[in-house]
Design an enzyme around this catalytic site. Structure first.
Site, PDB file in Angstrom:
ATOM      1  N   ARG A  59      48.217  33.152  57.098  1.00 56.35           N
ATOM      2  CA  ARG A  59      48.366  33.088  55.627  1.00 56.35           C
ATOM      3  C   ARG A  59      49.532  33.964  55.170  1.00 56.35           C
ATOM      4  O   ARG A  59      50.249  33.639  54.232  1.00 56.35           O
ATOM      5  CB  ARG A  59      47.059  33.504  54.955  1.00 56.35           C
ATOM      6  N   HIS A 109      41.335  42.463  45.421  1.00 51.05           N
ATOM      7  CA  HIS A 109      40.824  42.076  46.737  1.00 51.05           C
ATOM      8  C   HIS A 109      41.831  42.316  47.847  1.00 51.05           C
ATOM      9  O   HIS A 109      41.710  41.749  48.926  1.00 51.05           O
ATOM     10  CB  HIS A 109      40.375  40.603  46.725  1.00 51.05           C
ATOM     11  N   CYS A 117      44.778  51.003  57.852  1.00 50.68           N
ATOM     12  CA  CYS A 117      44.519  51.585  59.172  1.00 50.68           C
ATOM     13  C   CYS A 117      43.053  52.015  59.286  1.00 50.68           C
ATOM     14  O   CYS A 117      42.557  52.780  58.452  1.00 50.68           O
ATOM     15  CB  CYS A 117      45.412  52.811  59.390  1.00 50.68           C
ATOM     16  N   CYS A 136      50.124  52.314  63.618  1.00 49.12           N
ATOM     17  CA  CYS A 136      50.057  52.869  62.258  1.00 49.12           C
ATOM     18  C   CYS A 136      51.196  53.872  62.071  1.00 49.12           C
ATOM     19  O   CYS A 136      51.352  54.811  62.876  1.00 49.12           O
ATOM     20  CB  CYS A 136      48.712  53.581  62.043  1.00 49.12           C
ATOM     21  N   SER A 178      36.992  30.101  40.203  1.00 43.73           N
ATOM     22  CA  SER A 178      35.741  29.340  40.132  1.00 43.73           C
ATOM     23  C   SER A 178      34.587  30.188  39.610  1.00 43.73           C
ATOM     24  O   SER A 178      33.500  29.692  39.381  1.00 43.73           O
ATOM     25  CB  SER A 178      35.372  28.836  41.536  1.00 43.73           C
ATOM     26  N   ASN A 202      41.607  26.645  33.211  1.00 40.12           N
ATOM     27  CA  ASN A 202      41.193  26.231  34.549  1.00 40.12           C
ATOM     28  C   ASN A 202      41.296  24.707  34.694  1.00 40.12           C
ATOM     29  O   ASN A 202      41.200  23.973  33.706  1.00 40.12           O
ATOM     30  CB  ASN A 202      39.744  26.686  34.804  1.00 40.12           C
ATOM     31  N   GLU A 204      39.144  22.784  36.108  1.00 37.95           N
ATOM     32  CA  GLU A 204      37.831  22.167  35.807  1.00 37.95           C
ATOM     33  C   GLU A 204      36.898  23.278  35.352  1.00 37.95           C
ATOM     34  O   GLU A 204      37.205  24.458  35.536  1.00 37.95           O
ATOM     35  CB  GLU A 204      37.286  21.491  37.066  1.00 37.95           C
ATOM     36  N   ALA A 220      47.337  25.009  35.686  1.00 39.51           N
ATOM     37  CA  ALA A 220      47.849  26.304  35.207  1.00 39.51           C
ATOM     38  C   ALA A 220      49.334  26.225  34.862  1.00 39.51           C
ATOM     39  O   ALA A 220      49.786  26.862  33.905  1.00 39.51           O
ATOM     40  CB  ALA A 220      47.622  27.361  36.285  1.00 39.51           C
TER      41      ALA A 220
HETATM   42  C1  BV8 Z   1      30.933  43.625  46.733  1.00 39.74           C
HETATM   43  C2  BV8 Z   1      39.788  38.218  49.771  1.00 39.74           C
HETATM   44  C3  BV8 Z   1      29.508  45.430  46.893  1.00 39.74           C
HETATM   45  C4  BV8 Z   1      39.774  37.504  51.046  1.00 39.74           C
HETATM   46  C5  BV8 Z   1      37.761  37.604  48.665  1.00 39.74           C
HETATM   47  C6  BV8 Z   1      25.303  38.786  50.022  1.00 39.74           C
HETATM   48  C7  BV8 Z   1      25.917  39.545  51.016  1.00 39.74           C
HETATM   49  C8  BV8 Z   1      27.070  40.289  50.789  1.00 39.74           C
HETATM   50  C9  BV8 Z   1      27.634  40.285  49.533  1.00 39.74           C
HETATM   51  C10 BV8 Z   1      27.030  39.526  48.551  1.00 39.74           C
HETATM   52  C11 BV8 Z   1      25.885  38.784  48.773  1.00 39.74           C
HETATM   53  N1  BV8 Z   1      25.543  38.141  47.613  1.00 39.74           N
HETATM   54  C12 BV8 Z   1      26.450  38.455  46.669  1.00 39.74           C
HETATM   55  C13 BV8 Z   1      27.339  39.308  47.214  1.00 39.74           C
HETATM   56  C14 BV8 Z   1      28.478  39.898  46.554  1.00 39.74           C
HETATM   57  C15 BV8 Z   1      29.694  39.132  47.021  1.00 39.74           C
HETATM   58  C16 BV8 Z   1      29.682  37.777  46.329  1.00 39.74           C
HETATM   59  O1  BV8 Z   1      29.964  37.699  45.144  1.00 39.74           O
HETATM   60  N2  BV8 Z   1      29.347  36.713  47.089  1.00 39.74           N
HETATM   61  C17 BV8 Z   1      29.314  35.377  46.512  1.00 39.74           C
HETATM   62  C18 BV8 Z   1      29.720  34.368  47.592  1.00 39.74           C
HETATM   63  C19 BV8 Z   1      27.930  35.107  45.967  1.00 39.74           C
HETATM   64  N3  BV8 Z   1      30.840  39.912  46.625  1.00 39.74           N
HETATM   65  C20 BV8 Z   1      31.311  40.854  47.470  1.00 39.74           C
HETATM   66  O2  BV8 Z   1      30.896  41.051  48.590  1.00 39.74           O
HETATM   67  C21 BV8 Z   1      32.409  41.734  46.880  1.00 39.74           C
HETATM   68  N4  BV8 Z   1      32.075  43.094  47.145  1.00 39.74           N
HETATM   69  O3  BV8 Z   1      30.109  43.042  46.087  1.00 39.74           O
HETATM   70  O4  BV8 Z   1      30.783  44.906  47.143  1.00 39.74           O
HETATM   71  C22 BV8 Z   1      29.583  46.849  47.090  1.00 39.74           C
HETATM   72  C23 BV8 Z   1      29.051  47.647  46.109  1.00 39.74           C
HETATM   73  C24 BV8 Z   1      29.088  48.994  46.286  1.00 39.74           C
HETATM   74  C25 BV8 Z   1      29.694  49.525  47.424  1.00 39.74           C
HETATM   75  C26 BV8 Z   1      30.243  48.701  48.399  1.00 39.74           C
HETATM   76  C27 BV8 Z   1      30.199  47.339  48.245  1.00 39.74           C
HETATM   77  C28 BV8 Z   1      33.757  41.519  47.523  1.00 39.74           C
HETATM   78  C29 BV8 Z   1      34.202  40.100  47.330  1.00 39.74           C
HETATM   79  C30 BV8 Z   1      35.643  39.968  47.792  1.00 39.74           C
HETATM   80  C31 BV8 Z   1      35.728  38.962  48.918  1.00 39.74           C
HETATM   81  N5  BV8 Z   1      37.140  38.660  49.152  1.00 39.74           N
HETATM   82  N6  BV8 Z   1      39.058  37.413  48.855  1.00 39.74           N
HETATM   83  C32 BV8 Z   1      40.815  36.453  51.099  1.00 39.74           C
HETATM   84  O5  BV8 Z   1      41.487  36.166  50.080  1.00 39.74           O
HETATM   85  O6  BV8 Z   1      40.914  35.897  52.177  1.00 39.74           O
HETATM   86  S1  BV8 Z   1      36.908  36.474  47.751  1.00 39.74           S
HETATM   87  C33 BV8 Z   1      37.875  35.110  47.353  1.00 39.74           C
HETATM   88  O7  BV8 Z   1      37.013  34.126  46.741  1.00 39.74           O
HETATM   89  C34 BV8 Z   1      38.887  35.341  46.249  1.00 39.74           C
HETATM   90  O8  BV8 Z   1      39.501  36.589  46.353  1.00 39.74           O
HETATM   91  C35 BV8 Z   1      38.121  35.206  44.972  1.00 39.74           C
HETATM   92  O9  BV8 Z   1      37.614  36.451  44.551  1.00 39.74           O
HETATM   93  C36 BV8 Z   1      36.932  34.400  45.369  1.00 39.74           C
HETATM   94  C37 BV8 Z   1      36.847  33.159  44.534  1.00 39.74           C
HETATM   95  O10 BV8 Z   1      37.962  32.401  44.823  1.00 39.74           O
HETATM   96  P1  BV8 Z   1      38.841  31.791  43.625  1.00 39.74           P
HETATM   97  O11 BV8 Z   1      40.060  32.624  43.493  1.00 39.74           O
HETATM   98  O12 BV8 Z   1      38.032  31.591  42.393  1.00 39.74           O
HETATM   99  O13 BV8 Z   1      39.238  30.405  44.257  1.00 39.74           O
HETATM  100  P2  BV8 Z   1      38.300  29.118  44.340  1.00 39.74           P
HETATM  101  O14 BV8 Z   1      38.865  28.199  45.373  1.00 39.74           O
HETATM  102  O15 BV8 Z   1      36.865  29.543  44.464  1.00 39.74           O
HETATM  103  O16 BV8 Z   1      38.457  28.458  42.902  1.00 39.74           O
HETATM  104  C38 BV8 Z   1      39.733  27.995  42.511  1.00 39.74           C
HETATM  105  C39 BV8 Z   1      39.613  27.619  41.050  1.00 39.74           C
HETATM  106  O17 BV8 Z   1      40.897  27.239  40.588  1.00 39.74           O
HETATM  107  C40 BV8 Z   1      38.696  26.423  40.828  1.00 39.74           C
HETATM  108  O18 BV8 Z   1      37.870  26.692  39.710  1.00 39.74           O
HETATM  109  C41 BV8 Z   1      39.651  25.278  40.519  1.00 39.74           C
HETATM  110  O19 BV8 Z   1      39.137  24.374  39.567  1.00 39.74           O
HETATM  111  C42 BV8 Z   1      40.828  26.008  39.934  1.00 39.74           C
HETATM  112  N7  BV8 Z   1      42.108  25.343  40.144  1.00 39.74           N
HETATM  113  C43 BV8 Z   1      42.513  24.637  41.246  1.00 39.74           C
HETATM  114  N8  BV8 Z   1      43.777  24.187  41.046  1.00 39.74           N
HETATM  115  C44 BV8 Z   1      44.163  24.626  39.818  1.00 39.74           C
HETATM  116  C45 BV8 Z   1      43.118  25.362  39.246  1.00 39.74           C
HETATM  117  N9  BV8 Z   1      43.191  25.909  38.024  1.00 39.74           N
HETATM  118  C46 BV8 Z   1      44.348  25.741  37.347  1.00 39.74           C
HETATM  119  N10 BV8 Z   1      45.402  25.052  37.828  1.00 39.74           N
HETATM  120  C47 BV8 Z   1      45.344  24.484  39.051  1.00 39.74           C
HETATM  121  N11 BV8 Z   1      46.408  23.805  39.514  1.00 39.74           N
HETATM  122 ZN    ZN Z   2      46.544  55.392  60.688  1.00 37.73          ZN
END
Ligand code: BV8
Ligand code: ZN
Length: 234
Positions: A59, A109, A117, A136, A178, A202, A204, A220
């Site tokens: 990526r 994120h 590191c 590092c 989303s 968005n 959708e 967008a």
């Molecule tokens: C946290 C980096 C707590 C990686 C990402 C069970 C176990 C563990 C955790 C959890 C759990 N249940 C819930 C959780 C919390 C969890 C969570 O929310 N899970 C979900 C699945 C339920 N969250 C976490 O774990 C977060 N941390 O909670 O920590 C904590 C508290 C205290 C102390 C320590 C810890 C961390 C989450 C971060 C994960 N990393 N990304 C990488 O990029 O590879 S997440 C990744 O998906 C993105 O960063 C983003 O945040 C997320 C959603 O993605 P989107 O950007 O929305 O993209 P998506 O494809 O989903 O949607 C695209 C949208 O665009 C659509 O709506 C579409 O219609 C639209 N679109 C498309 N084309 C267009 C458009 N709009 C306009 N124009 C266009 N052309």
């Molecule tokens: Zn280091």
């Protein structure tokens, strides 16, 4: 539009879709090939380091093949010309906002073009590939660098600053996300609770559309320049 001072903008993968970067949840999206829990977790990194490093190496390399689109450009123009407070909080790990010229920006994120590191916790700009071995620059540790990406179960970056900005925002705009992942998906509720007007731009309806005062549907690259024009004309 005229009585807004402080704006917080949340962006997601949808704002980079028209630049050619895959989103997460589209049917051919990033997670179509891999399950989230197999890639984007500390356990996955521990269990299958080469797979995870290679996924992010690919990526990172892809960034050279894409350009910011009109939506990134419009937000950078708003950042330059908006006299009040403004912060772009992106969930994206690509560098398209920076390359379009945005300054008041944070990556909650993490970033593809940064390394973390596991020895000393140091973060540093990183290009190239991790799979081939790394060192590092801060502590000299070998093969301790991981992608500077916030995995599931890990704390997003700068949450205190985001909370502070949401408290003082009178406009919250969510673009191309989303609303599937927390805490980012909850920002609209906080902003609304603190009295901000909330708008969603968005392709959708998203998981949180019902929390927004206004929801505009479309690409967008059309919606964001139109909205920025409105803001700067007000
Ligand atoms: C946290 C980096 C707590 C990686 C990402 C069970 C176990 C563990 C955790 C959890 C759990 N249940 C819930 C959780 C919390 C969890 C969570 O929310 N899970 C979900 C699945 C339920 N969250 C976490 O774990 C977060 N941390 O909670 O920590 C904590 C508290 C205290 C102390 C320590 C810890 C961390 C989450 C971060 C994960 N990393 N990304 C990488 O990029 O590879 S997440 C990744 O998906 C993105 O960063 C983003 O945040 C997320 C959603 O993605 P989107 O950007 O929305 O993209 P998506 O494809 O989903 O949607 C695209 C949208 O665009 C659509 O709506 C579409 O219609 C639209 N679109 C498309 N084309 C267009 C458009 N709009 C306009 N124009 C266009 N052309
Ligand atoms: Zn280091």
């Amino acid at each position: 539009m005229s009585d807004f001072r402080n704006i917080v903008i949340l962006t997601g993968a949808g704002i980079s879709a028209e630049s050619g970067l895959e989103t997460f949840r589209a049917s051919d999206g990033l997670w179509a090939q891999h399950r989230i829990e197999d890639i984007c977790t500390p356990e996955a990194l521990a269990r299958n380091r080469p797979l995870v490093l290679d996924f992010y190496d690919q990526r990172r390399a892809a960034l050279d093949t894409v350009q910011p689109n009109a939506a990134h450009e419009a937000l950078a123009r708003l950042d330059r010309e908006w006299q009040g407070g403004l912060l772009i909080v992106t969930q994206n790990v690509d560098d398209l906002h920076e390359r379009a010229g945005a300054k008041r920006l944070l990556h909650m994120h993490g970033e593809l073009m940064s390394s973390l590191c596991e020895g000393c916790g140091g973060r540093a700009p990183f290009g190239g590939a991790m799979l081939d071995g790394t060192q590092c620059g801060a502590c000299g540790g070998a093969d301790l660098l991981r992608p500077d990406i916030v995995f599931f179960g890990e704390m997003p970056y700068e949450m205190d600053r985001i909370e502070r900005e949401l408290r003082r925002a009178d406009l919250f705009v969510s673009i191309g996300t989303s609303g599937a992942v927390y805490p980012a998906a909850g920002f609209v509720q906080s902003a609304r609770h603190y009295g901000a007007r909330t708008i969603e731009l968005n392709l959708e309806p998203s998981g949180g559309s019902h929390f927004f005062h206004e929801s505009r549907l479309g690409p967008a690259s059309r919606l964001v320049p139109e909205w920025v024009e409105e803001m700067l004309a007000s």
